[in-house]
Design a protein around this motif. Sequence first.
Motif, short mmCIF file in Angstrom:
data_model
loop_
_atom_site.label_atom_id
_atom_site.label_comp_id
_atom_site.label_asym_id
_atom_site.label_seq_id
_atom_site.Cartn_x
_atom_site.Cartn_y
_atom_site.Cartn_z
N TYR A 26 0.99 -1.31 0.15
CA TYR A 26 0.15 0.05 0.03
C TYR A 26 0.87 1.26 0.04
O TYR A 26 0.42 2.29 -0.68
N SER A 27 1.96 1.42 0.78
CA SER A 27 2.89 2.45 0.74
C SER A 27 3.61 2.60 -0.59
O SER A 27 3.46 3.85 -0.96
N SER A 61 0.77 2.63 6.70
CA SER A 61 0.71 1.52 7.25
C SER A 61 0.25 1.64 8.79
O SER A 61 0.01 0.73 9.50
N CYS A 62 0.00 2.82 9.18
CA CYS A 62 -0.39 3.18 10.40
C CYS A 62 -2.02 2.79 10.73
O CYS A 62 -2.89 3.08 9.62
N PRO A 63 -2.42 2.34 11.71
CA PRO A 63 -3.73 1.87 11.77
C PRO A 63 -4.82 2.90 11.79
O PRO A 63 -5.93 2.66 11.12
N TRP A 64 -4.51 3.88 11.78
CA TRP A 64 -5.46 5.14 11.72
C TRP A 64 -5.74 5.41 10.36
O TRP A 64 -6.69 6.12 9.76
N ASN A 65 -4.77 4.99 9.29
CA ASN A 65 -5.09 5.05 7.99
C ASN A 65 -5.52 3.85 7.17
O ASN A 65 -5.68 3.82 5.81
N ALA A 66 -5.74 2.91 8.00
CA ALA A 66 -6.23 1.45 7.03
C ALA A 66 -7.43 1.66 6.20
O ALA A 66 -7.11 1.22 5.01
N LYS A 67 -8.54 2.42 6.66
CA LYS A 67 -9.42 2.62 5.60
C LYS A 67 -9.33 3.40 4.43
O LYS A 67 -9.73 2.92 3.45
N TYR A 132 0.63 -15.16 -4.65
CA TYR A 132 0.49 -15.10 -3.42
C TYR A 132 -1.07 -15.35 -3.16
O TYR A 132 -1.55 -16.07 -2.31
N VAL A 133 -1.91 -14.73 -4.11
CA VAL A 133 -3.26 -14.88 -3.74
C VAL A 133 -4.00 -15.97 -4.47
O VAL A 133 -4.75 -16.64 -3.66
N GLU A 141 -6.26 -8.82 0.85
CA GLU A 141 -5.79 -7.58 1.90
C GLU A 141 -4.74 -7.77 2.40
O GLU A 141 -3.86 -6.61 2.90
N GLU A 142 -4.29 -9.14 2.98
CA GLU A 142 -3.04 -9.41 3.41
C GLU A 142 -2.03 -9.27 2.68
O GLU A 142 -0.71 -8.81 2.84
N PHE A 143 -2.10 -9.41 1.13
CA PHE A 143 -1.23 -8.96 0.11
C PHE A 143 -0.53 -7.69 0.11
O PHE A 143 0.53 -7.25 0.51
#
Length: 177
Positions: A26-27, A61-67, A132-133, A141-143
């Motif tokens: 994602y980053s 990668s921070c939890p508050w940015n997940a959505k 992977y998928v 999502e894990e990928f």
Amino acid sequence: MLRDIDRSSSIIHISGREYGVRLTLYSLLYLETCYKSLSDIFGKPMAKEDIVQICRAAMCSCPWNAKAVRTRNFARVRPSLDELNKRIEDKDIPLLTYELTNAVIASMPDAAEDDVQPPDKAFHEGHLRAIYVDVIGRPEEEFWNSTHREIAKRIDCYYEVKGDKEAADLVQEFDDD
């Protein structure tokens, strides 16, 4: 050891605050979509803008940015570019450059682990995702929430368990004291 399969974070410091970040796919997608690829950034001396953009990518990668990152709404990633520009002072650049470079290195597979791609074949991220998928059957999502290093290790282990790849020899460590 179990620590080797646990997800690890890299620490960066911004305005005296410590952040545990990972350079996930994602980053990297954020960088490619909103700025430029890592190879373009590291292909020349880095400017402050490069550092700020990599910081923002790491914040994906921070939890508050997940959505926000899951929906690819990178404009909602916090802190914003303006906030980061204000918080990162020129005196912080050398340490932050070092920390971010280490975070990038920690997210990439070791040269020995990069046996995922078939020799003499064109291989790109689409193939990596397919293995992977689609082949291994891990969630999409894990990928995206994984680093290249984590993906390479998991694929390596999969091929070793399946018998398609020779497992590394066990090396015993001895304490000479």
